[in-house]
Design an enzyme around this catalytic site. Structure first.
Site, PDB file in Angstrom:
ATOM      1  N   ARG A  41      17.062  -2.579 -15.884  1.00 28.60           N
ATOM      2  CA  ARG A  41      15.752  -2.568 -15.108  1.00 28.60           C
ATOM      3  C   ARG A  41      15.876  -3.669 -14.121  1.00 28.60           C
ATOM      4  NH1 ARG A  41      15.381   1.548 -16.641  1.00 28.60           N
ATOM      5  NH2 ARG A  41      13.935   2.628 -17.901  1.00 28.60           N
ATOM      6  N   ARG A  68       2.603  -8.361   7.863  1.00 23.30           N
ATOM      7  CA  ARG A  68       3.207  -8.324   6.906  1.00 23.30           C
ATOM      8  C   ARG A  68       4.427  -7.252   7.259  1.00 23.30           C
ATOM      9  NH1 ARG A  68       2.296 -12.331   3.766  1.00 23.30           N
ATOM     10  NH2 ARG A  68       0.157 -12.584   3.188  1.00 23.30           N
ATOM     11  N   GLU A  97      -5.388 -23.142  -0.258  1.00 26.87           N
ATOM     12  CA  GLU A  97      -5.260 -22.088   0.580  1.00 26.87           C
ATOM     13  C   GLU A  97      -6.502 -21.632   1.297  1.00 26.87           C
ATOM     14  OE1 GLU A  97      -2.196 -20.721   1.030  1.00 26.87           O
ATOM     15  OE2 GLU A  97      -1.383 -21.870  -0.289  1.00 26.87           O
ATOM     16  N   GLU A 101      -5.916 -21.553   5.371  1.00 31.94           N
ATOM     17  CA  GLU A 101      -5.723 -20.603   5.981  1.00 31.94           C
ATOM     18  C   GLU A 101      -7.217 -19.965   6.724  1.00 31.94           C
ATOM     19  OE1 GLU A 101      -4.295 -17.335   3.562  1.00 31.94           O
ATOM     20  OE2 GLU A 101      -2.277 -18.293   3.721  1.00 31.94           O
ATOM     21  N   PRO A 119       3.696  -4.255 -11.351  1.00 30.30           N
ATOM     22  CA  PRO A 119       4.550  -4.761 -12.530  1.00 30.30           C
ATOM     23  C   PRO A 119       5.717  -3.738 -12.795  1.00 30.30           C
ATOM     24  CG  PRO A 119       2.413  -3.540 -13.015  1.00 30.30           C
ATOM     25  CD  PRO A 119       2.437  -3.598 -11.745  1.00 30.30           C
ATOM     26  N   GLY A 120       5.778  -2.562 -12.206  1.00 27.98           N
ATOM     27  CA  GLY A 120       7.171  -1.964 -12.333  1.00 27.98           C
ATOM     28  C   GLY A 120       8.289  -2.504 -11.531  1.00 27.98           C
ATOM     29  N   GLU A 124       5.239 -10.705 -10.311  1.00 28.61           N
ATOM     30  CA  GLU A 124       4.341 -11.363  -9.697  1.00 28.61           C
ATOM     31  C   GLU A 124       3.083 -11.348 -10.268  1.00 28.61           C
ATOM     32  OE1 GLU A 124       2.478 -12.316  -5.221  1.00 28.61           O
ATOM     33  OE2 GLU A 124       3.442 -10.627  -5.573  1.00 28.61           O
TER      34      GLU A 124
END
Length: 203
Positions: A41, A68, A97, A101, A119-120, A124
């Site tokens: 994995r 992004r 933050e 920002e 989560p795969g 994070e």
């Protein structure tokens, strides 16, 4: 049935770091599966993040727009950042933050949601805070110097209900923004009385 995510750790029979960058790294774990078979994995190791759903007295949400590069888009997002100060309380990281920002400070904080972004493929974890009782930070007090993607990062206020419509219609894609907007809308039904305190432990 108890609907709650539970801690679980399957046996790892081998692990190798494939890449190490400034913020993230990539690992391959060999994991023992049910039935005794093993499988590799690959996943991104991340220090974790915080995000802030800032809501003003008119029930408007503060959004920022940021480029992004991986998705080649300008995304509308919540103020957010990585957990890059060891030992720093998460709410203090979130306040920092929001100040850096968006140049706002908040006097009322609650935990809004805890999410895993993907989560795969990554570990994070993001804690999303609800920040209220806002006030702008005067220019002379704001010493944060923006650089890179943050140089051109406009701020927009949008009514919470309109933000929900934007999220559900596919116009807002950033995962903590979508989760935060929908969670805030749901939590507003009882005047945010059901929310956890800002220093609630992470499960």
């Amino acid at each position: 049935m108890n609907i709650e995510d539970l801690a679980e750790s399957w046996e790892v029979t081998g692990s190798a770091e494939r890449f190490a960058g400034r913020v993230i790294s990539v690992r391959t774990d060999t994991v023992k599966m049910p039935g005794g078979v093993v499988a590799d994995r690959d996943y991104v190791v991340h220090p974790g993040s915080v995000a802030v759903l800032a809501l003003d007295d008119d029930d408007r949400v503060l959004l920022i727009r940021q480029y992004r590069h991986p998705v080649r888009r300008l995304l509308w997002e919540l103020p957010a950042g990585i957990r890059d100060v060891p030992g720093e309380p998460l709410v203090d990281c979130a306040a920092r933050e929001l100040a850096e920002e968006a140049a706002y400070r908040a006097h009322t904080w609650h935990t809004l949601a805890d999410i895993y972004t993907s989560p795969g493929m990554s570990d994070e974890r993001i804690r999303i805070f609800l920040a209220r009782d806002l006030e702008p930070i005067p220019d002379e007090e704001n010493v944060f110097v923006r650089q890179h993607e943050e140089i051109d990062m406009p701020v927009m206020w949008i009514p919470l209900a309109a933000a929900v419509d934007k999220a559900l219609s596919g116009m807002i894609h950033n995962s903590p923004a979508v989760a935060g907007i929908l969670a805030a809308y749901a939590a507003s039904a009882d005047g945010f009385k059901g929310l956890r305190p800002a220093d609630a432990p992470e499960a």
